[in-house]
Motif scaffolding. Structure first.
Motif, PDB file in Angstrom:
ATOM      1  N   ASN A 270       0.752  -1.074   0.052  1.00  0.00           N
ATOM      2  CA  ASN A 270      -0.385  -0.194  -0.248  1.00  0.00           C
ATOM      3  C   ASN A 270       0.577   1.016  -0.007  1.00  0.00           C
ATOM      4  O   ASN A 270       0.748   1.784   0.914  1.00  0.00           O
ATOM      5  CB  ASN A 270      -0.847  -0.014   1.146  1.00  0.00           C
ATOM      6  N   SER A 271       1.688   1.491  -0.842  1.00  0.00           N
ATOM      7  CA  SER A 271       2.930   2.224  -0.889  1.00  0.00           C
ATOM      8  C   SER A 271       2.713   3.276  -2.273  1.00  0.00           C
ATOM      9  O   SER A 271       2.400   2.339  -3.742  1.00  0.00           O
ATOM     10  CB  SER A 271       4.662   2.118  -0.855  1.00  0.00           C
ATOM     11  N   LYS A 272       3.537   3.725  -2.649  1.00  0.00           N
ATOM     12  CA  LYS A 272       3.048   4.727  -3.827  1.00  0.00           C
ATOM     13  C   LYS A 272       5.216   4.655  -4.214  1.00  0.00           C
ATOM     14  O   LYS A 272       5.892   5.140  -3.531  1.00  0.00           O
ATOM     15  CB  LYS A 272       3.802   5.560  -3.773  1.00  0.00           C
ATOM     16  N   ILE A 273       5.644   3.668  -5.633  1.00  0.00           N
ATOM     17  CA  ILE A 273       6.636   3.634  -5.677  1.00  0.00           C
ATOM     18  C   ILE A 273       6.693   4.502  -7.243  1.00  0.00           C
ATOM     19  O   ILE A 273       6.140   3.985  -8.640  1.00  0.00           O
ATOM     20  CB  ILE A 273       7.176   2.163  -5.994  1.00  0.00           C
ATOM     21  N   ASP A 274       7.526   5.695  -7.609  1.00  0.00           N
ATOM     22  CA  ASP A 274       8.154   6.081  -8.469  1.00  0.00           C
ATOM     23  C   ASP A 274       9.045   5.276  -9.434  1.00  0.00           C
ATOM     24  O   ASP A 274      10.044   5.219  -9.115  1.00  0.00           O
ATOM     25  CB  ASP A 274       8.512   7.176  -9.294  1.00  0.00           C
ATOM     26  N   PHE A 275       7.911   4.719 -10.757  1.00  0.00           N
ATOM     27  CA  PHE A 275       9.081   3.178 -12.204  1.00  0.00           C
ATOM     28  C   PHE A 275       9.616   4.873 -13.172  1.00  0.00           C
ATOM     29  O   PHE A 275       8.706   4.519 -13.153  1.00  0.00           O
ATOM     30  CB  PHE A 275       8.560   2.286 -12.382  1.00  0.00           C
ATOM     31  N   ASP A 276      10.690   5.188 -13.209  1.00  0.00           N
ATOM     32  CA  ASP A 276      11.352   5.969 -14.465  1.00  0.00           C
ATOM     33  C   ASP A 276      12.099   4.939 -15.239  1.00  0.00           C
ATOM     34  O   ASP A 276      13.252   4.947 -14.445  1.00  0.00           O
ATOM     35  CB  ASP A 276      12.084   7.052 -13.395  1.00  0.00           C
ATOM     36  N   TYR A 277      12.281   4.503 -16.465  1.00  0.00           N
ATOM     37  CA  TYR A 277      12.601   3.308 -17.027  1.00  0.00           C
ATOM     38  C   TYR A 277      12.736   4.624 -17.866  1.00  0.00           C
ATOM     39  O   TYR A 277      12.066   5.431 -18.552  1.00  0.00           O
ATOM     40  CB  TYR A 277      11.910   2.419 -17.267  1.00  0.00           C
ATOM     41  N   ILE A 278      14.370   4.814 -18.120  1.00  0.00           N
ATOM     42  CA  ILE A 278      15.083   4.951 -19.276  1.00  0.00           C
ATOM     43  C   ILE A 278      15.664   3.990 -20.675  1.00  0.00           C
ATOM     44  O   ILE A 278      16.173   3.463 -19.883  1.00  0.00           O
ATOM     45  CB  ILE A 278      15.979   6.466 -18.961  1.00  0.00           C
ATOM     46  N   ASP A 279      14.890   4.086 -21.524  1.00  0.00           N
ATOM     47  CA  ASP A 279      15.297   3.364 -22.733  1.00  0.00           C
ATOM     48  C   ASP A 279      16.818   3.998 -22.703  1.00  0.00           C
ATOM     49  O   ASP A 279      16.993   5.093 -23.010  1.00  0.00           O
ATOM     50  CB  ASP A 279      14.819   3.543 -24.121  1.00  0.00           C
ATOM     51  N   CYS A 280      18.036   2.792 -23.264  1.00  0.00           N
ATOM     52  CA  CYS A 280      18.849   3.436 -23.331  1.00  0.00           C
ATOM     53  C   CYS A 280      19.315   2.163 -24.382  1.00  0.00           C
ATOM     54  O   CYS A 280      18.730   2.196 -25.697  1.00  0.00           O
ATOM     55  CB  CYS A 280      20.403   3.487 -22.219  1.00  0.00           C
ATOM     56  N   TYR A 281      21.080   2.117 -24.569  1.00  0.00           N
ATOM     57  CA  TYR A 281      21.358   1.489 -25.658  1.00  0.00           C
ATOM     58  C   TYR A 281      20.311   0.293 -25.866  1.00  0.00           C
ATOM     59  O   TYR A 281      20.508  -0.552 -25.096  1.00  0.00           O
ATOM     60  CB  TYR A 281      22.366   0.768 -25.885  1.00  0.00           C
ATOM     61  N   PRO A 282      20.577  -0.160 -27.409  1.00  0.00           N
ATOM     62  CA  PRO A 282      19.518  -1.480 -28.082  1.00  0.00           C
ATOM     63  C   PRO A 282      20.582  -2.404 -27.907  1.00  0.00           C
ATOM     64  O   PRO A 282      21.996  -1.925 -28.069  1.00  0.00           O
ATOM     65  CB  PRO A 282      19.565  -1.180 -28.903  1.00  0.00           C
ATOM     66  N   PRO A 283      20.303  -3.933 -27.447  1.00  0.00           N
ATOM     67  CA  PRO A 283      21.251  -4.482 -28.484  1.00  0.00           C
ATOM     68  C   PRO A 283      22.384  -4.322 -28.944  1.00  0.00           C
ATOM     69  O   PRO A 283      21.968  -4.215 -30.516  1.00  0.00           O
ATOM     70  CB  PRO A 283      20.483  -6.512 -28.259  1.00  0.00           C
ATOM     71  N   THR A 284      23.345  -5.008 -29.123  1.00  0.00           N
ATOM     72  CA  THR A 284      24.313  -4.718 -30.482  1.00  0.00           C
ATOM     73  C   THR A 284      24.624  -6.252 -31.123  1.00  0.00           C
ATOM     74  O   THR A 284      25.025  -7.178 -30.705  1.00  0.00           O
ATOM     75  CB  THR A 284      25.338  -4.317 -29.813  1.00  0.00           C
ATOM     76  N   ILE A 285      23.853  -6.509 -32.478  1.00  0.00           N
ATOM     77  CA  ILE A 285      23.374  -7.100 -33.166  1.00  0.00           C
ATOM     78  C   ILE A 285      23.985  -6.882 -34.405  1.00  0.00           C
ATOM     79  O   ILE A 285      23.318  -6.495 -35.152  1.00  0.00           O
ATOM     80  CB  ILE A 285      21.615  -7.412 -33.453  1.00  0.00           C
ATOM     81  N   ASN A 286      24.761  -8.043 -34.491  1.00  0.00           N
ATOM     82  CA  ASN A 286      25.182  -8.254 -35.578  1.00  0.00           C
ATOM     83  C   ASN A 286      24.768  -8.913 -36.832  1.00  0.00           C
ATOM     84  O   ASN A 286      24.105  -9.846 -36.416  1.00  0.00           O
ATOM     85  CB  ASN A 286      26.880  -8.576 -35.621  1.00  0.00           C
ATOM     86  N   TYR A 287      24.929  -8.884 -38.104  1.00  0.00           N
ATOM     87  CA  TYR A 287      24.604  -9.728 -39.160  1.00  0.00           C
ATOM     88  C   TYR A 287      25.776 -10.596 -39.653  1.00  0.00           C
ATOM     89  O   TYR A 287      26.880 -10.565 -39.445  1.00  0.00           O
ATOM     90  CB  TYR A 287      24.898  -8.696 -40.669  1.00  0.00           C
ATOM     91  N   LYS A 288      25.586 -11.631 -39.912  1.00  0.00           N
ATOM     92  CA  LYS A 288      25.823 -13.104 -40.290  1.00  0.00           C
ATOM     93  C   LYS A 288      26.674 -13.231 -41.039  1.00  0.00           C
ATOM     94  O   LYS A 288      27.683 -13.338 -41.034  1.00  0.00           O
ATOM     95  CB  LYS A 288      24.343 -14.019 -40.876  1.00  0.00           C
ATOM     96  N   LYS A 289      26.380 -11.978 -42.443  1.00  0.00           N
ATOM     97  CA  LYS A 289      26.982 -11.609 -43.555  1.00  0.00           C
ATOM     98  C   LYS A 289      28.341 -11.333 -43.064  1.00  0.00           C
ATOM     99  O   LYS A 289      29.462 -11.288 -43.412  1.00  0.00           O
ATOM    100  CB  LYS A 289      26.422 -11.181 -44.990  1.00  0.00           C
TER     101      LYS A 289
END
Length: 137
Positions: A32-51
């Protein structure tokens, strides 16, 4: 609390954000409380291409031989990930740890990390091989 959330895929990153919000709200409701959840998107995953990864691996083997290993998953947060969202490419490591030490014995961001300066030649050599190999194909 402050932290960083990293994932191997964008789908998992979104799931983590969603689940964290659910957990925070569940704890908030439970007490029965209040929590501020401030989520900031940062770096996306570094996903290499196969070729592109195959091209880099072939060029790297010409420089460092069999030390050039197959790609592995990394949780590193990289600006390069933004490029890879728009342009096919490959992020790779050149191996700057001294040969005397085992991999990850002294992390790169430690004040006492002692870089093997010969590694400064590896990256440019790989790029030159990529260019040279592209004219052969």
């Amino acid at each position: 609390l402050i932290g960083t959330v990293r994932a191997y895929t964008e789908k998992n990153r979104e799931l983590l954000k969603y689940r964290m919000n659910e957990i925070v709200n569940g704890i908030s409701n439970s007490f029965n409380s209040k929590i501020d959840f401030d989520y900031i998107d940062c770096y996306p995953p570094t996903i290499n291409y196969k070729k592109q990864s195959d091209i880099v691996l072939e060029a790297a083997k010409m420089v460092v031989g069999e030390k050039a290993g197959d790609p592995y998953l990394s949780m590193g947060g990289e600006d390069f990930a933004y490029y890879l969202q728009n342009i096919p490419g490959c992020f790779f490591f050149v191996g700057s740890a001294p040969n005397k030490k085992s991999l990850f014995e002294t992390p790169h961001h430690c004040s006492h990390f002692d870089m093997d300066e010969k590694s400064l030649l590896v990256g440019p050599s790989i790029f030159l091989n990529i260019i040279d190999n592209s004219f052969k194909n």
